[in-house]
Design an enzyme around this catalytic site. Sequence first.
Site, PDB file in Angstrom:
ATOM      1  CG  ASN A  12       3.160  -1.993 -13.827  1.00 44.33           C
ATOM      2  OD1 ASN A  12       4.349  -2.275 -14.007  1.00 44.33           O
ATOM      3  ND2 ASN A  12       2.228  -2.230 -14.729  1.00 44.33           N
ATOM      4  CD1 TRP A  13       7.450   1.642 -10.143  1.00 44.74           C
ATOM      5  CD2 TRP A  13       9.666   1.331 -10.219  1.00 44.74           C
ATOM      6  NE1 TRP A  13       7.946   1.945  -8.904  1.00 44.74           N
ATOM      7  CE2 TRP A  13       9.307   1.760  -8.916  1.00 44.74           C
ATOM      8  CE3 TRP A  13      11.000   1.066 -10.492  1.00 44.74           C
ATOM      9  CZ2 TRP A  13      10.246   1.944  -7.910  1.00 44.74           C
ATOM     10  CZ3 TRP A  13      11.939   1.244  -9.480  1.00 44.74           C
ATOM     11  CH2 TRP A  13      11.567   1.687  -8.213  1.00 44.74           C
ATOM     12  CE  LYS A  14       1.687   0.697 -16.813  1.00 44.74           C
ATOM     13  NZ  LYS A  14       0.608   1.251 -17.676  1.00 44.74           N
ATOM     14  CG  HIS A 100      -0.636  -4.658 -17.231  1.00 47.44           C
ATOM     15  ND1 HIS A 100      -0.793  -3.866 -18.357  1.00 47.44           N
ATOM     16  CD2 HIS A 100      -0.757  -3.825 -16.161  1.00 47.44           C
ATOM     17  CE1 HIS A 100      -0.994  -2.614 -17.975  1.00 47.44           C
ATOM     18  NE2 HIS A 100      -0.977  -2.559 -16.651  1.00 47.44           N
ATOM     19  CD  GLU A 102       0.736  -1.131 -20.361  1.00 43.04           C
ATOM     20  OE1 GLU A 102       0.229  -0.020 -20.134  1.00 43.04           O
ATOM     21  OE2 GLU A 102       1.753  -1.549 -19.771  1.00 43.04           O
ATOM     22  CD  GLU A 170      -4.121  -2.009 -14.361  1.00 39.07           C
ATOM     23  OE1 GLU A 170      -3.567  -1.045 -13.808  1.00 39.07           O
ATOM     24  OE2 GLU A 170      -3.554  -2.722 -15.188  1.00 39.07           O
ATOM     25  N   GLY A 176      -3.399   4.982 -18.569  1.00 35.27           N
ATOM     26  CA  GLY A 176      -2.537   5.991 -19.167  1.00 35.27           C
ATOM     27  C   GLY A 176      -3.254   7.047 -19.990  1.00 35.27           C
ATOM     28  CB  SER A 214      -6.038   7.417 -15.145  1.00 34.72           C
ATOM     29  OG  SER A 214      -5.661   7.221 -16.488  1.00 34.72           O
ATOM     30  N   GLY A 235       0.178   3.075 -12.152  1.00 39.13           N
ATOM     31  CA  GLY A 235       1.167   3.115 -13.223  1.00 39.13           C
ATOM     32  C   GLY A 235       2.063   4.328 -13.124  1.00 39.13           C
ATOM     33  N   GLY A 236       1.827   5.317 -13.983  1.00 43.42           N
ATOM     34  CA  GLY A 236       2.692   6.487 -14.072  1.00 43.42           C
ATOM     35  C   GLY A 236       2.922   7.216 -12.762  1.00 43.42           C
TER      36      GLY A 236
END
Length: 254
Positions: A12-14, A100, A102, A170, A176, A214, A235-236
């Site tokens: 997920n590049w967000k 998600h 977010e 999640e 994150g 994470s 994610g990151g």
Amino acid sequence: MARTRRPLIAGNWKMNGLGADALALAKGVADGLGKAAWNDRDLLVCPPATLVMAVAQAVRGSAVLVGGQDCHAKPSGAHTGDIAAEMLRDSGAAFVIVGHSERRTDHGETDAAVRAKAEAAWRAGLVPIVCIGETLAEREAGRTFAVLAGQIKGSVPAGATAAKLVVAYEPVWAIGTGKTPTVAEVANAHAHIRKELGGVTAEAPQVRLLYGGSVKGDNAAELLAAGDVDGALVGGASLKADEFLAIAKAVQRG
């Protein structure tokens, strides 16, 4: 014991990625996958909507799949700034992330809204990745299992099958933050999710369950080896091809 569910590693590049760098990342993943010649797992990248078509073209001919990060429940209409599932499909997507944390937090998305988006994904021929997870306050109050059960019941549409659904667990407090639950906690949560899915679909044993929060190259092997974990929503770490591929490589074969 041999795997009965095909592992899925989704990135997920967000809200990250501009033209050239994003295409270089997509090609880096595709090239790395090609060199590894993996045929026992799926790799998926979910770029921002502005890049779905370009990324799909960049990875064409490879085994890398492309997905969207969100979709609207309606196929078209006066919904400024939104994107329909059909638009994602037309751009080359095969999956779409819905619900998600977010989105639930920043945009006030309810379980009902998430369910409608998952239904929209089906309508367009996409596979929804339905995200669920508890907050730190809910976890500390001992409500993790109740929260997950409620989100499954409210967010997963009737008629779900293993081919039409992926669920991602999640824990909100791990996204994150660098914090992760223990392997036992992940396994227990996934076992509970699969049990609750039994009330929604007869194919619960075959539905792929992803862990997210994470996930990195140095903890992926341990997390992905936990019971009932069929992959990861990253994610990151998905913003670096080498790191993302290291996570994919961490899936145990056989």
